[in-house]
Scaffold this motif. Structure first.
Motif, mmCIF file in Angstrom:
data_model
loop_
_atom_site.group_PDB
_atom_site.id
_atom_site.type_symbol
_atom_site.label_atom_id
_atom_site.label_comp_id
_atom_site.label_asym_id
_atom_site.label_seq_id
_atom_site.Cartn_x
_atom_site.Cartn_y
_atom_site.Cartn_z
ATOM 1 N N GLN A 1 0.467 3.808 -6.149
ATOM 2 C CA GLN A 1 -0.628 4.766 -6.030
ATOM 3 C C GLN A 1 -1.949 4.063 -6.321
ATOM 4 O O GLN A 1 -1.974 3.036 -6.995
ATOM 5 C CB GLN A 1 -0.439 5.917 -7.026
ATOM 6 C CG GLN A 1 0.873 6.666 -6.874
ATOM 7 C CD GLN A 1 1.056 7.699 -7.966
ATOM 8 O OE1 GLN A 1 0.485 8.784 -7.896
ATOM 9 N NE2 GLN A 1 1.851 7.370 -8.963
ATOM 10 N N VAL A 2 -3.030 4.659 -5.819
ATOM 11 C CA VAL A 2 -4.372 4.259 -6.207
ATOM 12 C C VAL A 2 -4.962 5.420 -6.994
ATOM 13 O O VAL A 2 -5.216 6.494 -6.443
ATOM 14 C CB VAL A 2 -5.251 3.932 -4.990
ATOM 15 C CG1 VAL A 2 -6.686 3.685 -5.438
ATOM 16 C CG2 VAL A 2 -4.720 2.710 -4.266
ATOM 17 N N ILE A 3 -5.111 5.216 -8.281
ATOM 18 C CA ILE A 3 -5.613 6.270 -9.164
ATOM 19 C C ILE A 3 -7.067 5.969 -9.476
ATOM 20 O O ILE A 3 -7.382 4.933 -10.078
ATOM 21 C CB ILE A 3 -4.762 6.354 -10.445
ATOM 22 C CG1 ILE A 3 -3.307 6.677 -10.065
ATOM 23 C CG2 ILE A 3 -5.323 7.393 -11.404
ATOM 24 C CD1 ILE A 3 -2.338 6.632 -11.221
ATOM 25 N N TYR B 1 3.681 13.479 -8.335
ATOM 26 C CA TYR B 1 2.321 12.932 -8.363
ATOM 27 C C TYR B 1 1.662 13.214 -7.011
ATOM 28 O O TYR B 1 2.236 12.901 -5.955
ATOM 29 C CB TYR B 1 2.330 11.424 -8.594
ATOM 30 C CG TYR B 1 3.091 10.984 -9.825
ATOM 31 C CD1 TYR B 1 2.489 10.975 -11.077
ATOM 32 C CD2 TYR B 1 4.418 10.573 -9.731
ATOM 33 C CE1 TYR B 1 3.179 10.552 -12.202
ATOM 34 C CE2 TYR B 1 5.116 10.145 -10.849
ATOM 35 C CZ TYR B 1 4.495 10.150 -12.085
ATOM 36 O OH TYR B 1 5.181 9.735 -13.199
ATOM 37 N N ILE B 2 0.461 13.767 -7.043
ATOM 38 C CA ILE B 2 -0.313 13.993 -5.829
ATOM 39 C C ILE B 2 -1.686 13.382 -6.046
ATOM 40 O O ILE B 2 -2.377 13.708 -7.014
ATOM 41 C CB ILE B 2 -0.449 15.495 -5.508
ATOM 42 C CG1 ILE B 2 0.930 16.156 -5.406
ATOM 43 C CG2 ILE B 2 -1.235 15.692 -4.211
ATOM 44 C CD1 ILE B 2 0.867 17.670 -5.234
ATOM 45 N N SER C 1 -4.544 16.869 -14.694
ATOM 46 C CA SER C 1 -5.345 16.209 -13.670
ATOM 47 C C SER C 1 -6.263 15.189 -14.305
ATOM 48 O O SER C 1 -6.786 15.411 -15.409
ATOM 49 C CB SER C 1 -6.168 17.228 -12.875
ATOM 50 O OG SER C 1 -5.335 18.165 -12.216
ATOM 51 N N ALA C 2 -6.472 14.083 -13.610
ATOM 52 C CA ALA C 2 -7.421 13.054 -14.037
ATOM 53 C C ALA C 2 -7.912 12.343 -12.797
ATOM 54 O O ALA C 2 -7.130 11.694 -12.083
ATOM 55 C CB ALA C 2 -6.771 12.073 -14.998
ATOM 56 N N GLY C 3 -9.205 12.467 -12.505
ATOM 57 C CA GLY C 3 -9.739 11.855 -11.301
ATOM 58 C C GLY C 3 -9.067 12.412 -10.069
ATOM 59 O O GLY C 3 -8.997 13.628 -9.865
ATOM 60 N N ASN C 4 -8.520 11.530 -9.235
ATOM 61 C CA ASN C 4 -7.860 11.986 -8.007
ATOM 62 C C ASN C 4 -6.370 12.242 -8.194
ATOM 63 O O ASN C 4 -5.654 12.487 -7.221
ATOM 64 C CB ASN C 4 -8.062 10.945 -6.899
ATOM 65 C CG ASN C 4 -7.285 9.666 -7.171
ATOM 66 O OD1 ASN C 4 -6.974 9.342 -8.306
ATOM 67 N ND2 ASN C 4 -6.984 8.914 -6.108
ATOM 68 N N LEU C 5 -5.872 12.183 -9.426
ATOM 69 C CA LEU C 5 -4.440 12.314 -9.711
ATOM 70 C C LEU C 5 -4.104 13.708 -10.230
ATOM 71 O O LEU C 5 -4.750 14.212 -11.151
ATOM 72 C CB LEU C 5 -4.007 11.266 -10.746
ATOM 73 C CG LEU C 5 -2.574 11.388 -11.265
ATOM 74 C CD1 LEU C 5 -1.568 11.050 -10.161
ATOM 75 C CD2 LEU C 5 -2.352 10.481 -12.470
ATOM 76 N N ARG C 6 -3.077 14.325 -9.639
ATOM 77 C CA ARG C 6 -2.460 15.536 -10.192
ATOM 78 C C ARG C 6 -1.027 15.183 -10.557
ATOM 79 O O ARG C 6 -0.277 14.687 -9.709
ATOM 80 C CB ARG C 6 -2.438 16.687 -9.193
ATOM 81 C CG ARG C 6 -3.792 17.316 -8.898
ATOM 82 C CD ARG C 6 -4.476 16.565 -7.814
ATOM 83 N NE ARG C 6 -5.644 17.298 -7.290
ATOM 84 C CZ ARG C 6 -6.551 16.727 -6.524
ATOM 85 N NH1 ARG C 6 -6.455 15.440 -6.181
ATOM 86 N NH2 ARG C 6 -7.564 17.420 -6.084
ATOM 87 N N ARG C 7 -0.673 15.447 -11.777
ATOM 88 C CA ARG C 7 0.677 15.121 -12.263
ATOM 89 C C ARG C 7 1.375 16.420 -12.674
ATOM 90 O O ARG C 7 0.911 17.121 -13.566
ATOM 91 C CB ARG C 7 0.609 14.164 -13.451
ATOM 92 C CG ARG C 7 1.950 13.816 -14.086
ATOM 93 C CD ARG C 7 1.770 12.887 -15.274
ATOM 94 N NE ARG C 7 3.022 12.569 -15.933
ATOM 95 C CZ ARG C 7 3.578 13.312 -16.900
ATOM 96 N NH1 ARG C 7 2.964 14.417 -17.321
ATOM 97 N NH2 ARG C 7 4.720 12.949 -17.443
#
Length: 968
Positions: free
Chosen positions: A470-472, A523-524, A556-562
Motif C-alpha cells: 500500500q501507499v499510505i 484496508y482501503i 482513519s489516518a490520511g488516505n487509509l481506512r482500517r
C-alpha cells in the motif's frame, strides 16, 4: 574454424537440451515410484530439522514427542518445534515450506546450468573435482550463515546437495556393498581411497537389456571406486570404462556398452535405485549434521527457514525533515520487539536500510533485537532540504536481503532520485514476492521545499501495487495512527485473502471467509471523498460513516481506512462496495494456518523431462506453469487455482495436477497479456460433511506480469572468489504466442544492476538482426572486489526493454562470494588425561574427569567453539600457548559416574569440525588375597573426525595421562 564450430555446436546442444538430466529426477516423477532429488532433499531437511529441535528441547528441559521417521511433514515438524507448549498463537508453516522449496529448486537448477559438467554429477571418475565442489560449497554455506545471509546459504546448499546425491546414483558405491555414506566426500582433509586408475578397466558389455552384472568382478572384489562416463557429443571414453547409460549418452554405445546409473527404477542399474536414494538421504543428513555442528542449532534452524514469524524490515529516509518519521519508526519497532520478545511471534530477523542523498545503507541484517534497537536508535535526521533522495537504492538492498515474501516498510517524505531503478525494483519484487508498503508523509505539503507531488507518488503507487503493498499518505502528526499496519503484519500466520486496485471507478468486490480465519482486517486507501459499504453473508451492513458499526471498528489516518472486523466473523461471502472516481485499493487480511506458496516453473525436455525454476516473466500467449503448495492443511484436495486481473476483470483457469503432500502443478495455456495475481479457492474436505460446506480463498500479493520478450542467462559458477570476475552470457528474443519469432529484428535496451555496487559491465543495447533466428546475445561481467568478505551475497538483475519502452523482461541471478579454503583440517586433540573413582556406589556419589588439549595448529584459523554434544556434566575451558606458538584450548569435563560417556565437538573459524569421545567402562575381577570382588574402572577414548574415522584406546584406572593423535 573447427574449434569455433565445435563451440557453437556445443552451445546449440546445451540450448536444445537444457532439460537434459543425468541424475536422480530433479523434481517430479509422473510414472513409477522412483525417488527424486526433491524427495531426497525434503526428507533429509525435515529429519535433521526435527533432530535439532529435539536437542534444543532436551537442553531446555522440554518434552519432544515427535517420531523422527519418513512420515514427517513440514507442519508436523513446525508444530513439534514450537518452543512454547501452551502457545495460543496460530502456527504457520509457510516460511518453512518456502525454504524447503528453495532448497530443492536450487538443487534441480544444477541440472539446468551444469548439465554437461562431469564434476557436478561425479561422472567420468571426477571424484576429486566433485569432492572439491562439495567442500568448497559447504565452506561457502558456513560463511554465509556466519554473516546471517541465510538466503544465499540456502541456495548454495541446494546445489551442493545435488552433487553429493548424484554420487550414489552415478558411482559403483552401492554395487561395492556399502550401506553407509562415503564420509570423505564432505571432509577435504580425508583421502579419496581405492579409486580405479585411468588405465584400469571397470566394465564389460551388458547382456541384452540387462546391465546388472556389467561391472567387472575384479573391480568389485578389490573395492575399486568408479563412475560412468557421459557425453552427448561423442562416444569417446577411456578403454574399458563404464558409461553412465541412457538414450542421450553417446559413450554407452561404445564397448563396453550399457551403463551403471541408478537414476530411476528403469535405469541401467535401476534395481539398485532405492538403495542409492536411501544412501543419498543418509549422505545429505551427514552433510546437514556437519553444517549444524559448525553453525549451531539456532542458526541451523534459521538456515532451514524454520520460523513462526516474518522479518521486521524498515527502509528509512534520514534527511533533515524526517525526525518525526524516524521517531515513529523507533516507537513502533520497539513496541513490536518488546511485546513479542521471547514468544513465537518475535520477528525472525531485523533489517534496516537508511538512505538519503548522496548515500544509502549500510544494510543491517541481524537476528538480535538489541542490535537492531541500537542501530535504529543511532539514526538521526540531518542535512537534506533538497530533493529527491536515493529511496529505490535503499529498497533494492532490502529486497535482496529479506527472505522471500517479506513485508518491507519504506518511510520517506521525498520523491526518488533513482527512479531509473523502477524496473529493477519491480523485477526483484516479482522474484522475491515481497510486499512493499510506503509510508509517505506530508504529500504536497506547501510549507516545505521537500514535497512529493502526484507524479512522484505514482512511482511509489506502481511499486506498491506490483508487490501487493500500500501507499499510505498521512501527515507527520497522524503517522502513529497509520503504523498500525506494521503491527498487523507482525502478527503470526497473516494471510492475504483478497486484494484489488482500481484506477478510479465505483466497483463491488467479494471475498470468502472460512472458519480457520481470525482477526480479519480490511484496508482501503483512496481520496478523502471515497465512500464504501461493507456487507456480511447474512446481510448485515456498515457504511464508511460508522466508526463503530455492527460489523467492524473503523479508524482513519490520511488516505487509509482500517476496518477491524468483529470477533464473531461470519463465514461465507462478504462484499465491499466502493464509490470513488479516484484511484484506490482494497486489501483484506486475516490470520490462519491455511495458506499457500507458489513458484513459476518451466518445462524442459530431456532424458528426464521435468520442470525448473523460472526467474523471469511468463511469455504472453504461451503456457505458464506454477508449483503450488498448500500449507497448514492436509485436507485441501483439489483447489481451484486461477490468475486474476482485477483491472479487466479477467480470470484465467489453470489445469491442476496433484503431486501429493499438498503440492500441485498448475498449467495455464495461451496466457493473455496483462498483470495477474494468483488466487486459490476451494473447499477444505473436512467441511464437506457439513450441510453447507464453506469455501476458502487466498490470494498472492505479488503481481505476475506477462511479456513478449524472452531474457535468458546462465551462470556456470555462482561462487565468486574475491578479486575475480565472472562472465554471464545472456540472450534476448521476441516471441509470438510464447514461441521465439525467428523472423523478428530490432534493438533492445539492456540494463544490468547488482545490489552490492560491485564493478559490472554490460552492453547498453543488443540488436536482433535478420538471419539470427530472432535472437541477440550479449555478456555481462561481474567482479567481486579484493576486499569482499566470504559469505557476502550479491544479486544480479539483467533486464531488456523494447524500443517503445512498453515491454520489459528480466532474469535474476544470485552469487556468493567465497575465498578458496586454505584451512581444510579440523581441530586436533594433542593431549588427553583421565581420572576416575567410579568404584563407589551409588554412582551419583562418584565422579570422573576427562581432559583434552585442543588446537587448530599453527597455520589454522583458530578454535571458534567447543561444545558438549553428549553428556550432562560440567565443561570448563582455558587457553594457553603451545611450544610451537599455537593456541591451545584446555578442556576439562567433570561428570557423575552415572553418566559415563561424553562427546565434544570442536569447530574452527572456517567451520571445520572434529569430535572427541570419552567413556568409562567397568570390568569385575577378583583380588587374589581377598574374597571380595574388586571393580576396576576403565576409560575408553574414541575420536571421530567428520570423515568418519574412529580411533579407540582403552586405559586402566591407574594410567592418568595418554598422548594420542585423536583428531585427523
Amino acid at each position: 574454424m573447427r574449434t569455433e564450430c565445435s563451440v557453437l555446436l556445443l552451445l546449440a546442444l546445451v540450448l536444445v537440451l537444457t532439460g537434459l538430466v543425468q541424475s536422480f529426477h530433479p523434481l517430479f516423477v509422473f510414472d513409477g515410484n522412483s525417488t527424486t532429488h526433491r524427495d531426497i532433499t525434503r526428507m533429509a531437511v525435515l529429519q535433521k530439522t526435527a533432530e535439532a529441535c529435539r536437542d534444543i528441547a532436551a537442553a531446555d528441559g522440554r518434552d519432544f514427542t515427535l517420531a523422527i521417521d519418513e512420515s514427517l511433514t513440514a507442519e508436523r515438524v513446525q508444530e513439534a518445534c514450537s518452543s512454547s507448549e501452551n502457545s495460543t498463537s496460530l502456527l504457520s508453516s509457510v516460511l518453512f515450506h518456502s525454504s524447503i522449496t528453495n532448497l530443492y529448486l536450487s538443487n534441480a537448477n544444477v541440472d539446468l546450468v551444469s548439465v554437461l559438467s562431469d564434476e557436478h554429477h561425479f561422472d567420468g571418475e571426477t571424484f576429486q573435482k566433485g569432492r572439491d565442489l562439495i567442500t568448497q560449497g559447504v565452506s561457502s554455506v558456513k560463511a554465509s550463515v556466519k554473516r546471517e545471509n541465510f538466503i544465499a546459504g540456502r541456495w548454495t546448499l541446494g546445489s551442493v546437495c545435488h552433487t553429493l546425491q548424484d554420487f550414489y546414483s552415478h558411482s559403483n558405491w552401492v554395487e561395492l556393498g556399502n550401506t553407509s555414506p562415503y564420509s570423505a566426500l564432505i571432509t577435504p582433509d580425508q583421502p579419496l581411497e581405492n579409486l580405479a586408475g585411468l588405465n584400469v578397466s571397470t566394465c564389460r558389455n551388458c547382456t541384452g537389456q540387462s546391465c546388472d552384472n556389467n561391472i567387472l568382478p575384479d573391480v568389485l572384489q578389490q573395492g575399486l571406486l568408479t563412475s560412468g562416463y557421459f557425453s552427448i557429443l561423442s562416444p569417446e571414453k577411456p578403454e574399458g570404462k563404464c558409461s553412465h547409460g541412457g538414450a542421450f549418452d553417446q559413450t554407452s554405445i561404445r564397448d563396453p556398452v550399457g551403463g551403471i546409473n541408478k537414476d530411476d527404477i528403469t535405469s541401467s542399474h535401476g534395481s539398485l535405485h532405492h538403495q542409492a536414494a536411501n544412501l543419498a538421504i543418509n549422505a545429505t543428513l551427514e552433510l546437514l549434521e556437519d553444517i549444524r555442528i559448525a553453525v549451531g542449532d539456532k542458526n541451523f534452524l534459521r538456515l532451514m527457514g524454520l520460523s513462526q514469524s516474518a522479518v521486521l524490515c524498515f527502509v528509512i529516509d534520514t534527511t533533515g525533515s524526517m525526525s518525526d518519521d524516524i521517531a515513529e519508526a523507533k516507537r513502533v519497532s520497539f513496541d513490536i520487539i518488546d511485546s513479542k520478545r521471547g514468544t513465537e511471534q518475535e520477528p525472525s530477523a531485523y533489517i534496516l536500510v537508511p538512505f538519503n542523498d548522496p548515500g544509502f545503507g549500510p544494510l543491517l541484517t541481524t537476528t538480535d533485537a538489541d542490535t537492531f534497537k541500537a542501530n535504529i536508535n543511532k539514526l538521526t535526521a540531518s542535512g537534506g532540504g533538497d530533493i529527491p533522495e536515493l529511496c529505490l537504492s535503499g529498497l533494492q538492498l532490502a529486497l535482496t536481503a529479506a527472505p522471500p515474501s517479506s513485508e518491507i516498510f519504506v518511510f520517506t517524505d521525498a520523491p526518488a532520485k533513482d527512479a531509473f531503478l523502477k524496473s529493477t525494483i519491480t523485477a526483484l519484487i516479482e522474484s522475491s514476492k515481497s510486499v512493499v508498503t510506503f509510508m509517505l508523509t506530508d504529500v504536497l505539503a506547501s510549507r516545505r521545499r521537500r514535497a512529493i507531488n502526484q507524479a512522484d507518488a505514482q512511482l511509489y503507487r506502481d511499486l506498491s501495487r506490483a508487490s501487493g503493498g500500500q501507499v499510505i499518505e498521512v501527515s507527520k502528526a497522524d503517522l502513529a495512527m497509520a503504523t498500525s499496519v506494521i503491527e498487523d503484519s507482525s502478527a503470526s500466520a497473516v494471510v492475504n485473502i483478497f486484494q484489488a486496485a482500481s484506477p478510479g471507478k465505483p466497483d463491488n468486490f467479494t471475498f470468502t471467509v472460512d472458519s480457520s480465519l481470525q482477526n480479519l482486517t480490511v484496508y482501503i486507501t483512496g481520496a478523502a471523498s471515497l465512500t464504501f459499504n461493507l456487507t456480511s453473508p447474512s446481510g448485515g451492513s456498515q457504511s464508511s460513516g460508522e466508526s463503530a458499526g455492527p460489523l467492524a471498528s473503523l479508524t482513519s489516518a490520511g488516505n487509509l481506512r482500517r476496518l477491524s472486523l468483529n470477533n464473531d466473523n461470519e463465514t461465507g461471502l462478504w462484499e465491499i462496495k466502493v464509490d470513488s472516481n479516484d484511484p484506490y485499493s482494497v486489501k483484506v487480511t486475516g490470520q490462519s494456518s491455511v495458506n499457500f506458496i507458489y513458484n513459476l516453473v518451466e518445462a524442459r525436455e530431456g532424458v528426464h523431462s521435468d520442470f525448473f525454476l523460472k526467474e523471469s516473466r511468463p511469455l504472453s500467449g504461451g503456457n505458464a506453469s506454477l508449483l503450488v503448495t498448500v500449507t497448514g492443511s492436509d485436507s485441501v484436495k483439489a483447489p481451484d487455482v486461477t490468475l486474476y486481473d482485477s483491472s479487466g476483470p479477467t480470470e484465467v483457469n489453470g489445469t491442476i495436477r496433484s503431486l501429493g503432500g499438498g503440492n500441485f502443478l498448475v498449467t495455464f495455456s495461451d496466457l493473455p497479456a496483462g498483470d495477474f495475481v494468483v488466487r486459490l479457492r476451494g473447499h477444505d474436505s473436512s467441511s464437506l460433511t457439513k450441510s453447507t460446506p464453506v469455501g476458502f480463498q487466498r490470494q498472492a500479493s505479488t503481481q505476475l506480469k506477462t511479456s513478449s520478450l524472452s531474457v535468458t542467462a546462465q551462470a556456470n559458477n555462482t561462487n565468486i572468489e574475491p578479486g575475480s570476475t565472472v562472465s554471464i552470457p545472456f540472450t534476448v528474443a521476441t516471441t509470438t504466442g510464447g514461441v521465439v519469432n525467428e523472423t523478428a529484428n530490432g534493438m533492445f535496451a539492456v540494463r544490468a544492476t547488482n545490489d552490492r555496487s560491485f564493478d559490472s559491465s554490460a552492453p547498453s543495447s543488443v540488436t536482433i538482426e535478420e538471419g539470427n533466428g530472432g535472437k541477440a546475445n550479449g555478456t555481462v561481467t561481474l567482479t567481486a572486489p579484493d576486499t569482499a568478505t566470504s559469505g557476502t551475497d550479491v544479486t544480479l538483475t539483467i533486464e531488456a526493454e523494447d524500443a517503445a519502452t512498453t515491454d520489459i523482461n528480466y532474469v535474476v541471478l544470485r552469487f556468493s562470494v567465497g575465498a578458496k579454503a586454505t584451512d581444510i583440517k579440523g581441530p586436533v586433540c594433542q593431549g588427553l588425561s583421565t581420572s576416575t573413582n567410579c568404584t563407589s556406589s551409588p554412582c551419583a556419589a562418584a565422579q570422573w574427569e576427562f581432559v583434552a588439549n585442543v588446537t587448530d595448529g599453527v597455520n589454522g584459523t583458530g578454535i571458534e567453539s567447543i561444545a558438549l554434544r553428549e553428556g550432562n556434566g560440567t565443561l570448563n575451558m582455558s587457553t594457553l600457548v603451545g611450544p610451537g606458538g599455537e593456541n591451545i584450548t584446555v578442556v576439562s569435563y567433570v561428570a557423575s559416574c552415572c553418566a559415563r560417556r561424553v562427546q565434544l565437538s570442536a569447530v574452527d573459524n572456517v567451520g571445520n569440525v572434529g569430535f572427541c569421545v570419552g567413556q568409562v567402562r567397568e570390568s569385575a575381577t577378583v583380588a587374589p588375597v581377598t574374597t571380595a570382588p574388586v571393580t576396576t574402572a576403565n576409560v575408553t577414548m574414541n575420536v571421530t573426525s567428520t570423515g568418519g574415522h574412529t580411533l579407540t584406546t582403552s586405559c586402566g584406572l591407574w594410567i592418568t595421562a595418554l598422548l594420542l593423535p585423536l583428531w585427523k
